[in-house]
Design a protein around this motif. Structure first.
Motif, short mmCIF file in Angstrom:
data_model
loop_
_atom_site.label_atom_id
_atom_site.label_comp_id
_atom_site.label_asym_id
_atom_site.label_seq_id
_atom_site.Cartn_x
_atom_site.Cartn_y
_atom_site.Cartn_z
N THR A 17 8.98 -15.37 -19.23
CA THR A 17 10.30 -15.01 -19.76
C THR A 17 11.37 -15.01 -18.68
O THR A 17 12.55 -14.76 -18.96
CB THR A 17 10.26 -13.61 -20.42
N PHE A 19 13.39 -16.66 -15.04
CA PHE A 19 14.15 -17.88 -14.72
C PHE A 19 13.20 -19.08 -14.48
O PHE A 19 13.22 -20.08 -15.19
CB PHE A 19 15.03 -17.59 -13.50
N LYS A 20 12.34 -18.95 -13.46
CA LYS A 20 11.44 -20.06 -13.17
C LYS A 20 10.38 -20.24 -14.25
O LYS A 20 10.03 -21.37 -14.60
CB LYS A 20 10.72 -19.81 -11.84
N ASP A 74 2.07 -6.11 -19.44
CA ASP A 74 2.33 -5.78 -18.04
C ASP A 74 1.18 -6.27 -17.15
O ASP A 74 0.01 -6.01 -17.46
CB ASP A 74 2.47 -4.24 -17.97
N VAL A 75 1.52 -6.91 -16.03
CA VAL A 75 0.45 -7.34 -15.10
C VAL A 75 -0.16 -6.14 -14.37
O VAL A 75 -1.19 -6.28 -13.72
CB VAL A 75 0.94 -8.39 -14.07
N LEU A 96 3.46 -16.23 -12.03
CA LEU A 96 4.84 -16.07 -11.54
C LEU A 96 5.38 -14.66 -11.74
O LEU A 96 6.42 -14.33 -11.18
CB LEU A 96 5.79 -17.05 -12.26
N TYR A 170 9.76 -6.35 -0.60
CA TYR A 170 9.51 -7.54 -1.43
C TYR A 170 8.77 -8.61 -0.62
O TYR A 170 7.74 -9.13 -1.05
CB TYR A 170 10.81 -8.12 -1.98
N LYS A 174 4.82 -10.15 -0.98
CA LYS A 174 4.42 -11.55 -1.19
C LYS A 174 3.43 -11.99 -0.10
O LYS A 174 2.52 -12.76 -0.36
CB LYS A 174 5.66 -12.45 -1.21
N ARG A 215 21.74 -12.74 -6.69
CA ARG A 215 21.43 -14.12 -6.34
C ARG A 215 22.76 -14.83 -6.14
O ARG A 215 23.68 -14.69 -6.96
CB ARG A 215 20.59 -14.79 -7.42
N1 LIG Z 1 14.11 -17.39 -7.79
C1 LIG Z 1 13.84 -17.57 -6.50
O1 LIG Z 1 14.71 -18.02 -5.71
C2 LIG Z 1 12.47 -17.27 -5.96
C3 LIG Z 1 12.24 -17.49 -4.60
C4 LIG Z 1 10.97 -17.25 -4.08
C5 LIG Z 1 9.96 -16.82 -4.92
N2 LIG Z 1 10.20 -16.58 -6.23
C6 LIG Z 1 9.07 -16.11 -7.05
O2 LIG Z 1 9.00 -16.88 -8.24
C7 LIG Z 1 8.53 -16.05 -9.31
C8 LIG Z 1 9.49 -16.10 -10.48
O3 LIG Z 1 10.77 -15.67 -10.03
P1 LIG Z 1 12.06 -15.71 -10.98
O4 LIG Z 1 13.20 -16.07 -10.12
O5 LIG Z 1 11.77 -16.54 -12.18
O6 LIG Z 1 12.17 -14.16 -11.39
P2 LIG Z 1 12.66 -13.49 -12.76
O7 LIG Z 1 13.06 -12.10 -12.44
O8 LIG Z 1 13.65 -14.35 -13.44
O9 LIG Z 1 11.32 -13.45 -13.65
C9 LIG Z 1 10.28 -12.53 -13.37
C10 LIG Z 1 9.26 -12.60 -14.50
O10 LIG Z 1 8.21 -11.66 -14.21
C11 LIG Z 1 8.06 -10.81 -15.34
N3 LIG Z 1 7.60 -9.49 -14.89
C12 LIG Z 1 8.18 -8.65 -14.00
N4 LIG Z 1 7.43 -7.54 -13.87
C13 LIG Z 1 6.35 -7.69 -14.69
C14 LIG Z 1 5.22 -6.90 -14.99
N5 LIG Z 1 5.00 -5.70 -14.42
N6 LIG Z 1 4.31 -7.38 -15.89
C15 LIG Z 1 4.49 -8.58 -16.48
N7 LIG Z 1 5.56 -9.39 -16.23
C16 LIG Z 1 6.46 -8.94 -15.35
C17 LIG Z 1 9.41 -10.75 -16.00
O11 LIG Z 1 9.32 -10.28 -17.35
C18 LIG Z 1 9.83 -12.20 -15.88
O12 LIG Z 1 9.19 -12.96 -16.88
C19 LIG Z 1 8.35 -14.64 -8.71
O13 LIG Z 1 7.01 -14.48 -8.34
C20 LIG Z 1 9.25 -14.66 -7.50
O14 LIG Z 1 8.85 -13.73 -6.53
C21 LIG Z 1 11.44 -16.79 -6.77
#
Ligand SMILES: NC(=O)c1ccc[n+]([C@@H]2O[C@H](COP(=O)([O-])OP(=O)(O)OC[C@H]3O[C@@H](n4cnc5c(N)ncnc54)[C@H](O)[C@@H]3O)[C@@H](O)[C@H]2O)c1
Length: 275
Positions: A17, A19-20, A74-75, A96, A170, A174, A215
């Motif tokens: 749900t 962004f990525k 929830d994870v 993710l 954070y 990771k 961001r």
């Molecule tokens: N966007 C970036 O620039 C970036 C950079 C480096 C790494 N990442 C990594 O990529 C992944 C996705 O990032 P994003 O930008 O899409 O973030 P986002 O915040 O848009 O999405 C996070 C997702 O994780 C889910 N989530 C959060 N806590 C949860 C929980 N306890 N149980 C179940 N689901 C949970 C949310 O519902 C959502 O679907 C993450 O692991 C993030 O650390 C993102």
């Protein structure tokens, strides 16, 4: 780009749900995959997940895309995650789901570690249980970050062999997720026939559909929309930006390679820097 690896494949995506995760789910659906998504509600309002109608059957059918089962859980709940994995019996897993914000990690370090570290442990335990029953996935990709390294601010572009660390909660969570994955790979998934598990360390991702807080491009768009100056928190920082589809093509490529790889090549499963 990925041959027919994803067509009719059962794929489990945590964080679908976000962004990525939304972009990844859309791409997998277009490749004909049968996706089970496991996440909390979209983290932003609006969200790409809602805007693209990923959870809506009629929107997917109109695009002729594959199937998506949308699970909200929830994870940090090991039993719920194991049960979802058992029900989905995935062939490929992309992890993710995370608390992905540096500033929030200062405010909520416990939540950050619980989600990002124990969430990884819970996922890999679920995979291990499936593998023990002979129904394990063949490939698992854990998405971490280029922030997982010990950051010495030298300007050196980090590579996979550099020491892990991470300055803030954070980033260090990771790095921990990397260590957990490596330990599981060596301890539980080293024999032929077991899941091939790798991590991907892409960062600084930009692209449409990101309404996340803290961001830089969404912040710029919000400031321009409101007619106020753009607040840049670290004006001296140099970042190698990449489009979201760049990093996702890397994840999909890695998943496809793990899926196709002969067991003799399992040593190749490891960590991959995409920054
Ligand atoms: N966007 C970036 O620039 C970036 C950079 C480096 C790494 N990442 C990594 O990529 C992944 C996705 O990032 P994003 O930008 O899409 O973030 P986002 O915040 O848009 O999405 C996070 C997702 O994780 C889910 N989530 C959060 N806590 C949860 C929980 N306890 N149980 C179940 N689901 C949970 C949310 O519902 C959502 O679907 C993450 O692991 C993030 O650390 C993102």
């Amino acid at each position: 780009m990925f041959g027919d690896v994803y067509a009719d494949r059962r794929v489990f995506v945590t964080g679908h749900t976000g962004f990525k995760g939304s972009w990844l789910t859309l791409w997998l659906l277009d490749l004909g995959a049968d996706v089970t998504g496991y996440a909390l509600a979209p983290p932003t309002e609006p969200s790409l997940f809602e805007a693209a109608g990923i959870g809506r059957e009629e929107a997917r059918r109109a695009r002729g895309a594959g199937r998506c089962t949308d699970l909200r859980a929830d994870v940090r709940e090991p039993r719920a995650l194991a049960q979802a994995l058992k029900m989905a019996a995935p062939e490929i897993v992309f992890h993710l789901a995370a608390q992905p914000l540096v500033r929030r990690s200062y405010a909520e370090p416990h939540l950050t570690y619980e989600t990002n570290v124990m969430g990884t442990v819970n996922l890999l335990e679920g995979v291990r249980a499936l593998a023990a029953s002979g129904r394990g996935p063949r490939a698992v990709v854990n998405v971490t970050s280029d922030k997982c390294y010990e950051n010495l601010e030298t300007g050196h572009a980090y590579v996979e062999g550099d020491p892990l660390g991470g300055f803030d909660p954070y980033s260090s969570s990771k790095g921990c997720s990397e260590l957990v994955t490596a330990a599981y790979r060596r301890s539980f998934f080293s024999a032929p026939g077991l899941p091939r598990v790798a991590t991907a360390r892409a960062g600084n991702v930009i692209g449409g559909g990101d309404w996340g807080e803290d961001r830089i491009l969404p912040d710029c768009a919000r400031a321009l929309g409101a007619g106020v100056p753009v607040a840049v928190r670290s004006p001296g920082a140099v970042r190698p930006w990449q489009h979201v589809l760049e990093s996702l093509s890397g994840y999909l490529c890695l998943g496809a390679k793990l899926w196709r790889g002969a067991d003799e090549a399992r040593d190749e499963a490891g960590a991959f820097d995409g920054a």
